[in-house]
Design a protein around this motif. Structure first.
Motif, short mmCIF file in Angstrom:
data_model
loop_
_atom_site.label_atom_id
_atom_site.label_comp_id
_atom_site.label_asym_id
_atom_site.label_seq_id
_atom_site.Cartn_x
_atom_site.Cartn_y
_atom_site.Cartn_z
N ALA A 149 1.02 -1.26 -0.04
CA ALA A 149 0.12 0.05 -0.18
C ALA A 149 0.40 1.08 0.20
O ALA A 149 2.00 1.55 0.17
CB ALA A 149 -0.85 0.09 1.35
N PRO A 150 0.64 2.13 -0.86
CA PRO A 150 1.19 3.70 -0.76
C PRO A 150 1.23 4.13 0.84
O PRO A 150 0.91 4.26 1.95
CB PRO A 150 0.04 4.48 -1.55
CG PRO A 150 -0.38 3.79 -1.61
CD PRO A 150 -1.05 2.31 -1.46
N VAL A 151 2.53 4.86 1.10
CA VAL A 151 2.70 5.03 2.20
C VAL A 151 2.05 6.49 2.56
O VAL A 151 1.60 6.93 1.66
CB VAL A 151 4.15 5.95 2.04
CG1 VAL A 151 4.46 6.77 3.51
CG2 VAL A 151 5.08 4.91 2.25
N GLY A 152 1.84 6.60 3.54
CA GLY A 152 0.28 8.16 3.94
C GLY A 152 -0.88 6.88 3.81
O GLY A 152 -2.23 8.04 4.24
N THR A 153 -1.31 6.13 3.61
CA THR A 153 -2.97 5.55 3.51
C THR A 153 -2.78 5.36 4.97
O THR A 153 -3.21 4.87 6.34
CB THR A 153 -2.48 3.45 3.01
OG1 THR A 153 -2.03 3.30 2.04
CG2 THR A 153 -3.71 2.75 3.20
N ASP A 154 -4.36 5.54 4.63
CA ASP A 154 -5.09 5.61 6.17
C ASP A 154 -5.88 4.19 6.48
O ASP A 154 -6.79 4.54 5.67
CB ASP A 154 -6.19 6.94 6.30
CG ASP A 154 -7.19 7.25 7.38
OD1 ASP A 154 -6.96 6.41 8.47
OD2 ASP A 154 -7.70 8.43 7.15
N PRO A 155 -5.01 3.47 7.50
CA PRO A 155 -5.89 2.38 8.31
C PRO A 155 -7.34 2.65 8.36
O PRO A 155 -8.04 2.36 7.94
CB PRO A 155 -5.15 2.23 9.58
CG PRO A 155 -3.20 2.99 8.96
CD PRO A 155 -4.08 3.99 8.35
N ASP A 191 -8.33 -2.95 -4.62
CA ASP A 191 -8.07 -2.09 -5.00
C ASP A 191 -8.10 0.40 -5.40
O ASP A 191 -7.27 0.06 -5.93
CB ASP A 191 -9.14 -1.86 -6.84
CG ASP A 191 -9.57 -3.20 -7.71
OD1 ASP A 191 -8.87 -4.07 -7.49
OD2 ASP A 191 -10.21 -3.65 -7.79
N ALA A 192 -8.85 0.43 -4.44
CA ALA A 192 -8.59 1.93 -4.04
C ALA A 192 -7.08 2.32 -3.19
O ALA A 192 -7.06 3.16 -3.68
CB ALA A 192 -10.42 1.89 -2.84
N ILE A 193 -7.01 0.94 -2.87
CA ILE A 193 -5.61 1.08 -2.33
C ILE A 193 -4.21 1.42 -3.11
O ILE A 193 -3.89 2.24 -3.02
CB ILE A 193 -4.81 0.11 -1.56
CG1 ILE A 193 -6.24 -0.11 0.09
CG2 ILE A 193 -3.37 0.09 -0.91
CD1 ILE A 193 -6.32 -1.34 1.24
N ARG A 197 -6.63 6.15 -3.42
CA ARG A 197 -7.85 6.55 -2.66
C ARG A 197 -8.10 6.98 -1.03
O ARG A 197 -8.08 8.02 -0.67
CB ARG A 197 -8.85 5.16 -3.15
CG ARG A 197 -8.94 5.26 -4.31
CD ARG A 197 -9.77 7.11 -5.45
NE ARG A 197 -8.84 6.74 -6.73
CZ ARG A 197 -8.91 7.47 -7.30
NH1 ARG A 197 -8.74 8.43 -7.58
NH2 ARG A 197 -9.88 6.93 -8.44
N PHE A 198 -6.65 6.13 -0.69
CA PHE A 198 -6.84 5.94 1.33
C PHE A 198 -5.80 6.94 1.48
O PHE A 198 -5.74 6.94 2.90
CB PHE A 198 -7.34 5.19 1.66
CG PHE A 198 -8.34 4.76 0.81
CD1 PHE A 198 -9.24 4.69 1.77
CD2 PHE A 198 -8.60 2.84 0.95
CE1 PHE A 198 -10.76 3.57 1.07
CE2 PHE A 198 -9.68 1.98 0.17
CZ PHE A 198 -10.92 2.54 0.41
N ILE A 199 -5.28 8.27 1.25
CA ILE A 199 -3.97 8.44 0.85
C ILE A 199 -4.47 10.01 2.16
O ILE A 199 -5.33 10.35 1.15
CB ILE A 199 -2.83 8.90 -0.22
CG1 ILE A 199 -2.87 7.16 -0.73
CG2 ILE A 199 -1.57 9.50 0.42
CD1 ILE A 199 -1.70 7.61 -1.37
N ALA A 200 -4.21 9.97 3.25
CA ALA A 200 -4.50 10.77 4.05
C ALA A 200 -3.84 12.26 3.33
O ALA A 200 -2.64 12.05 3.08
CB ALA A 200 -4.09 10.37 5.61
#
Length: 201
Positions: A149-155, A191-193, A197-200
């Motif tokens: 997952a990209p760095v900054g992804t919001d758990p 897919d969104a990760i 799409r979930f990077i804060a």
């Protein structure tokens, strides 16, 4: 409440009384809903003195608040399958199993309804989900560390996205809740990760 439930001695009489009362309350909530929750009936079902129940919990809302605290305390530990995809699928399946359980599904309907009617219960319900999301957050942070997952992804955002379609079907649409639904929820989150799409922000 007159005492902090989390401070009682494990296995002591106070803990046993609490467990019996909360079990009875959960059974009645699942059977009849929040509007019909009666402390006198809870006391009788739990085989506990009515005075004890009224003194300790005070109101049906107080009882539901403590029930949510207990549910948070007993939250299932996070999965650790070794992959983010596997962990999110395990999370989706856990939510599915909970919401489709004959007792637990009705119980969650009842406590969510209670949260819309009582501010203290609403706070307790949010606290319950805060505990659950914090418990499972390492699934995402470990995935970030593995490069899944990209760095900054919001758990929190990821886990909420996994659970949301299942709760929607339970509470709103009435569409079937099944294994396919759980897989789709986890795969859509993956897919969104991947798309960031979930990077804060």
């Amino acid at each position: 409440m007159t005492s902090d439930p989390g401070s009682v001695r494990p296995g002591g009489r106070t803990a046993r009384v609490r467990a019996a009362v909360l079990r009875a309350a959960g059974d009645l909530l699942a059977e009849r809903g929040f509007g019909a929750l009666d402390l006198t009936e809870v006391a009788a079902l739990a085989e506990v003195g009515k005075t004890t129940v009224y003194r300790r919990w005070g109101t049906p809302a107080g009882l539901v608040t403590d029930l949510l605290l207990a549910m948070a305390e007993e939250s299932v530990p996070r999965a650790d399958t070794g992959t983010l995809r596997g962990d999110l699928l395990a999370d989706a399946r856990l939510v599915l199993d909970t919401l489709t359980d004959a007792r637990q599904g009705r119980l969650f309907r009842a406590v969510i309804a209670a949260g819309t009617a009582d501010p203290a219960t609403e706070v307790a319900l949010r606290r319950f989900y805060d505990v659950r999301l914090a418990e499972w957050a390492p699934c995402v942070t470990d995935g970030i560390a593995r490069g899944e997952a990209p760095v900054g992804t919001d758990p929190r955002a990821v886990l909420s996205a996994v659970a949301a379609p299942l709760y929607y079907r339970l509470l709103i649409s009435g569409d079937p809740l099944d294994g396919t639904t759980a897989v789709r929820a986890a795969e859509a989150a993956m897919d969104a990760i991947a798309a960031g799409r979930f990077i804060a922000t």
